[in-house]
Design a protein around this motif. Structure first.
Motif, mmCIF file in Angstrom:
data_model
loop_
_atom_site.group_PDB
_atom_site.id
_atom_site.type_symbol
_atom_site.label_atom_id
_atom_site.label_comp_id
_atom_site.label_asym_id
_atom_site.label_seq_id
_atom_site.Cartn_x
_atom_site.Cartn_y
_atom_site.Cartn_z
ATOM 1 N N LEU A 157 0.818 -1.206 0.000
ATOM 2 C CA LEU A 157 0.000 0.000 0.000
ATOM 3 C C LEU A 157 0.855 1.261 0.000
ATOM 4 O O LEU A 157 0.611 2.188 -0.762
ATOM 5 C CB LEU A 157 -0.934 -0.013 1.217
ATOM 6 N N GLY A 158 1.867 1.299 0.860
ATOM 7 C CA GLY A 158 2.688 2.497 0.970
ATOM 8 C C GLY A 158 3.482 2.797 -0.278
ATOM 9 O O GLY A 158 3.812 3.950 -0.552
ATOM 10 N N ARG A 159 3.782 1.776 -1.050
ATOM 11 C CA ARG A 159 4.596 1.972 -2.245
ATOM 12 C C ARG A 159 3.748 2.219 -3.492
ATOM 13 O O ARG A 159 4.037 3.092 -4.292
ATOM 14 C CB ARG A 159 5.478 0.736 -2.468
ATOM 15 N N GLU A 160 2.686 1.436 -3.647
ATOM 16 C CA GLU A 160 1.884 1.503 -4.864
ATOM 17 C C GLU A 160 0.720 2.491 -4.750
ATOM 18 O O GLU A 160 0.178 2.922 -5.767
ATOM 19 C CB GLU A 160 1.333 0.111 -5.203
ATOM 20 N N ARG A 201 -1.212 -2.768 -5.812
ATOM 21 C CA ARG A 201 -0.600 -2.966 -4.494
ATOM 22 C C ARG A 201 -0.628 -4.403 -4.023
ATOM 23 O O ARG A 201 0.167 -4.798 -3.161
ATOM 24 C CB ARG A 201 -1.311 -2.094 -3.458
ATOM 25 N N LEU A 202 -1.546 -5.230 -4.543
ATOM 26 C CA LEU A 202 -1.640 -6.623 -4.115
ATOM 27 C C LEU A 202 -0.768 -7.499 -4.993
ATOM 28 O O LEU A 202 -0.933 -7.532 -6.213
ATOM 29 C CB LEU A 202 -3.096 -7.102 -4.186
ATOM 30 N N HIS A 203 0.168 -8.200 -4.368
ATOM 31 C CA HIS A 203 1.092 -9.060 -5.099
ATOM 32 C C HIS A 203 0.909 -10.510 -4.657
ATOM 33 O O HIS A 203 0.840 -10.795 -3.457
ATOM 34 C CB HIS A 203 2.543 -8.642 -4.843
ATOM 35 N N HIS A 258 -5.765 -11.486 1.972
ATOM 36 C CA HIS A 258 -5.433 -10.323 1.141
ATOM 37 C C HIS A 258 -6.515 -9.951 0.129
ATOM 38 O O HIS A 258 -6.476 -8.861 -0.433
ATOM 39 C CB HIS A 258 -4.121 -10.572 0.383
ATOM 40 N N GLY A 259 -7.448 -10.847 -0.129
ATOM 41 C CA GLY A 259 -8.512 -10.533 -1.074
ATOM 42 C C GLY A 259 -8.123 -10.696 -2.527
ATOM 43 O O GLY A 259 -8.772 -10.126 -3.402
ATOM 44 N N ILE A 260 -7.096 -11.493 -2.818
ATOM 45 C CA ILE A 260 -6.716 -11.785 -4.199
ATOM 46 C C ILE A 260 -7.624 -12.906 -4.704
ATOM 47 O O ILE A 260 -7.706 -13.972 -4.090
ATOM 48 C CB ILE A 260 -5.238 -12.201 -4.300
ATOM 49 N N VAL A 261 -8.309 -12.670 -5.812
ATOM 50 C CA VAL A 261 -9.264 -13.630 -6.352
ATOM 51 C C VAL A 261 -8.569 -14.494 -7.402
ATOM 52 O O VAL A 261 -8.101 -13.975 -8.418
ATOM 53 C CB VAL A 261 -10.472 -12.916 -6.982
ATOM 54 N N ARG A 286 -4.470 -6.901 4.655
ATOM 55 C CA ARG A 286 -4.322 -5.679 3.861
ATOM 56 C C ARG A 286 -3.842 -4.556 4.774
ATOM 57 O O ARG A 286 -4.245 -4.451 5.924
ATOM 58 C CB ARG A 286 -5.646 -5.300 3.203
ATOM 59 N N LYS A 287 -2.997 -3.683 4.227
ATOM 60 C CA LYS A 287 -2.390 -2.651 5.055
ATOM 61 C C LYS A 287 -3.379 -1.581 5.513
ATOM 62 O O LYS A 287 -3.081 -0.842 6.450
ATOM 63 C CB LYS A 287 -1.243 -1.997 4.274
ATOM 64 N N ASP A 288 -4.533 -1.484 4.868
ATOM 65 C CA ASP A 288 -5.523 -0.497 5.316
ATOM 66 C C ASP A 288 -6.601 -1.140 6.188
ATOM 67 O O ASP A 288 -7.603 -0.500 6.505
ATOM 68 C CB ASP A 288 -6.164 0.208 4.118
ATOM 69 N N TYR A 289 -6.399 -2.389 6.573
ATOM 70 C CA TYR A 289 -7.340 -3.057 7.479
ATOM 71 C C TYR A 289 -7.100 -2.537 8.898
ATOM 72 O O TYR A 289 -5.948 -2.377 9.317
ATOM 73 C CB TYR A 289 -7.123 -4.567 7.424
ATOM 74 N N PRO A 290 -8.151 -2.250 9.661
ATOM 75 C CA PRO A 290 -7.941 -1.709 11.011
ATOM 76 C C PRO A 290 -7.167 -2.678 11.898
ATOM 77 O O PRO A 290 -7.453 -3.875 11.930
ATOM 78 C CB PRO A 290 -9.373 -1.485 11.525
#
Length: 210
Positions: free
Chosen positions: A98-101, A107-109, A157-160, A182-186
């Motif tokens: 998240l911070g890079r992309e 952002r998901l790899h 991560h939610g990658i389908v 995920r980096k934006d997950y609380p």
């Protein structure tokens, strides 16, 4: 660590700031067996130029960044070509940059760790997608071990993974909302069902001495 003030965070990590690391493409020669592997891959896969975004060499590991539509066919080549023989997919893992992309970037790899037991070699494949379009073809038809590994990458991560035989949660409850890695997950304040009133405190309230 024991003289904490302000936030109450005694972990020592509240002030940690790191600059996002961006992988720079490597240039030939890569060294070791990597050149031989990439030569064999280029010869065995006619769409090599269209499939490969970049090749990264870092800390003795070679990572081939692929466009997602090629990943299953590339895995087939890496498994079956006599000069490659990467018979084992030891891991499929997810990463959120998240911070890079950025929130709208790829952002998901998904990272695939391949092992050749015949030649005692290792190599990594990597595919990047956005959260708006997180679809990647499943490689379970090539490597059956990807079954549970792709489920974990989806769950956290939610990658389908399109074409997966049963893409369901494997770590979290079936009715869980969101993807916890995920980096934006609380990070805290998430209610639980283990006992009345239980919750996970936010990071700045954990281990605080009151």
């Amino acid at each position: 660590m024991f003289g904490v003030t302000g936030s109450g965070d005694t972990s020592g990590f509240s002030g940690l700031q790191r600059q996002p690391w961006i992988e720079l493409p490597a240039e030939r020669p890569y060294g070791g067996y990597f050149d031989e592997v990439m030569d064999a891959f280029a010869e065995a896969y006619p769409e090599y130029e269209a499939a490969v975004e970049k090749v990264v060499l870092h800390r003795g590991e070679l990572t081939v960044h692929l466009r997602r539509e090629h990943v299953a066919r590339v895995c087939q080549v890496f498994r079956d070509d006599p000069a490659l023989r990467f018979e084992l997919l030891s891991s499929v893992s997810g990463v959120d940059y998240l911070g890079r992309e950025g929130a709208e970037g790829r952002r998901l790899h998904a990272v695939y760790h391949l092992t050749s037991m015949t030649f005692r070699r290792r190599i990594r494949l990597e595919v990047a997608v956005t959260t708006a379009d997180p679809h990647i073809p499943s490689v379970t038809g090539v490597y059956p071990t990807a079954d549970w590994q792709e489920r974990e990458a989806w769950d956290l991560h939610g990658i389908v993974f399109d074409g997966h035989p049963a893409l369901t949660r494997i770590m979290m409850p079936d009715d869980w909302e969101g993807h916890p890695q995920r980096k934006d997950y609380p990070l805290g304040g998430v209610a639980t069902d283990y006992k009345d009133g239980a919750s996970i405190p936010p990071p700045d309230e954990r281990r605080a001495y009151r």
